[in-house]
Write a protein that holds these residues in place. Structure first.
Motif, PDB file in Angstrom:
ATOM      1  N   LYS A 164       0.621  -1.238   0.008  1.00 32.88           N
ATOM      2  CA  LYS A 164      -0.106   0.044  -0.145  1.00 32.88           C
ATOM      3  C   LYS A 164       0.824   1.216   0.117  1.00 32.88           C
ATOM      4  O   LYS A 164       1.520   1.348   0.961  1.00 32.88           O
ATOM      5  CB  LYS A 164      -0.785   0.165   1.268  1.00 32.88           C
ATOM      6  CG  LYS A 164      -1.882  -1.111   1.025  1.00 32.88           C
ATOM      7  CD  LYS A 164      -2.902  -0.874   2.362  1.00 32.88           C
ATOM      8  CE  LYS A 164      -3.997  -2.050   2.191  1.00 32.88           C
ATOM      9  NZ  LYS A 164      -4.769  -2.009   3.650  1.00 32.88           N
ATOM     10  N   SER A 168      -2.706   3.877  -2.996  1.00 36.17           N
ATOM     11  CA  SER A 168      -2.878   2.975  -4.144  1.00 36.17           C
ATOM     12  C   SER A 168      -2.451   1.638  -3.696  1.00 36.17           C
ATOM     13  O   SER A 168      -1.616   1.600  -2.755  1.00 36.17           O
ATOM     14  CB  SER A 168      -2.175   3.188  -5.425  1.00 36.17           C
ATOM     15  OG  SER A 168      -0.747   3.693  -5.172  1.00 36.17           O
ATOM     16  N   GLU A 169      -2.590   0.529  -4.452  1.00 34.65           N
ATOM     17  CA  GLU A 169      -2.083  -0.808  -3.837  1.00 34.65           C
ATOM     18  C   GLU A 169      -1.236  -1.429  -5.127  1.00 34.65           C
ATOM     19  O   GLU A 169      -2.058  -1.616  -6.243  1.00 34.65           O
ATOM     20  CB  GLU A 169      -3.332  -1.692  -3.638  1.00 34.65           C
ATOM     21  CG  GLU A 169      -2.706  -2.878  -3.104  1.00 34.65           C
ATOM     22  CD  GLU A 169      -3.904  -3.736  -2.335  1.00 34.65           C
ATOM     23  OE1 GLU A 169      -4.140  -3.506  -1.129  1.00 34.65           O
ATOM     24  OE2 GLU A 169      -4.433  -4.465  -3.210  1.00 34.65           O
ATOM     25  N   THR A 170      -0.136  -1.867  -4.996  1.00 35.78           N
ATOM     26  CA  THR A 170       0.401  -2.660  -6.045  1.00 35.78           C
ATOM     27  C   THR A 170       0.856  -3.962  -5.587  1.00 35.78           C
ATOM     28  O   THR A 170       0.885  -4.368  -4.306  1.00 35.78           O
ATOM     29  CB  THR A 170       2.078  -1.850  -5.986  1.00 35.78           C
ATOM     30  OG1 THR A 170       2.772  -1.837  -4.896  1.00 35.78           O
ATOM     31  CG2 THR A 170       1.880  -0.488  -6.793  1.00 35.78           C
TER      32      THR A 170
END
Length: 339
Positions: free
Chosen positions: A238, A243-245
């Motif tokens: 996070k 946003s989340e990768t």
């Protein structure tokens, strides 16, 4: 008796004139027979007053020291808070799941050809019946051509396969490729993993989707003449903007393939297995350990202690001044009375 008379005179100044002769007579009658009592009582009172003054000064210095410590704590607290804001702590948490979102496995076989692809369960792979010969392809596959995102000139061919999903049954995907000769000394097939095969299927622009995946994920290789066993684990990160990768961590083990075909062959066989390492999804995020409410509460307590210390110091100074004035007043009254 002289000191008591002085106190009485100071308390009743209106009767001072009326009782002046009596006081003189009493004072003369007391002081003349026994002069030692008249000198010892003021010295004893002076010693008590001196001790009180010394004790007050000591208390004043102690509270000034406490105020200095409180000021230092305020400075240190603010400095620590700013330092923690600049250096957040990485937090790692694990979430157990029974089913993964099936990942996508993109192969770049080049001249190699897919012979077979099967899903197996409970970590059991049966022996190959006809190695090197076309077999059953029971996997969901998709073929896609797109331009290289780094050169924008080279066309790339990718074979996308749906990865394993059921982690409790130890679902795995076993693939076999065949390459009929190569000019290179070493033969290998590139592949990359992306988070969701279903997103790839639902994407209206699959070529752009694959270009984004190749730009975001790392590519890997597996060699010919071996069985490469790939165990995957999923890591979600996070970011600060919310946003989340997603990325994959892999543990790879290689086992030599014993070619038992009757005739010697110049072709190459590739075997690769994909499965999940464990049912835990690792989530990584940065956490700021500095809590502003804790700091505000601490600062309020420190400032309250500062105000109380300052108030006590002010009262102590006033009390010392009052005692000093009272002592000087009594001394002047005694001197006037004696004179």
């Amino acid at each position: 008796q002289l000191s008591e008379d002085v106190e009485r005179v100071s308390e009743n100044p209106t009767d001072e004139r009326g009782g002046e002769m009596g006081v003189h007579e009493d004072a003369s009658s007391v002081i003349l027979p026994d002069s030692e009592l008249g000198t010892s009582a003021p010295s004893l009172r002076f010693s008590k007053t001196c001790l009180k003054n010394v004790f007050s000064v000591i208390l004043l210095f102690i509270y000034l020291l406490l105020m200095a410590v409180a000021v230092f704590l305020v400075y240190q607290t603010i400095s620590d808070f700013r330092e923690k804001l600049k250096h957040p702590v990485m937090s790692v948490s694990y979430k157990e799941v029974s089913l993964y979102d099936a990942p996508g496995i993109a192969f770049y076989p080049g001249k190699a050809r897919l012979l077979s692809c099967k899903h197996h369960y409970y970590d059991h792979i049966p022996p190959l019946i006809n190695p090197g010969q076309p077999g059953d392809i029971e996997c969901t596959t998709q073929r896609i051509n797109y331009t290289d995102p780094f050169t924008n000139q080279t066309m790339k061919y990718a074979l996308v396969v749906r990865g394993p999903r059921d982690v409790k049954k130890k679902e795995l995907v076993f693939l076999q490729f065949h390459l009929n000769g190569t000019d290179q000394d070493f033969s290998a097939i590139d592949y990359l993993l992306f988070s969701s095969f279903q997103e790839f299927i639902n994407s209206p622009e699959k070529a752009e989707f694959m270009k984004d995946c190749e730009s975001s994920y790392s590519s890997w290789k597996f060699s010919g003449g071996f069985r490469t066993w790939v165990k995957m684990s999923l890591v979600k990160t996070k970011e600060e903007d919310g946003s989340e990768t997603v990325e994959f961590k892999q543990e790879t083990s290689v086992v030599n393939y014993i070619d038992q075909r009757t005739k010697p062959r110049s072709d190459q066989l590739f075997f690769v297995v994909f499965e999940w390492k464990d049912p835990f999804i690792q989530t990584v995020q940065d956490i700021i350990t500095a809590n502003p409410w804790n700091m505000i509460a601490l600062l309020c307590g420190i400032f309250l202690a500062l105000f109380k210390a300052a108030d006590f110091a002010k009262l102590s100074v006033k009390w010392m001044i009052k005692i000093r004035k009272r002592h000087l007043k009594r001394r002047s009254q005694v001197m006037n009375h004696i004179s």
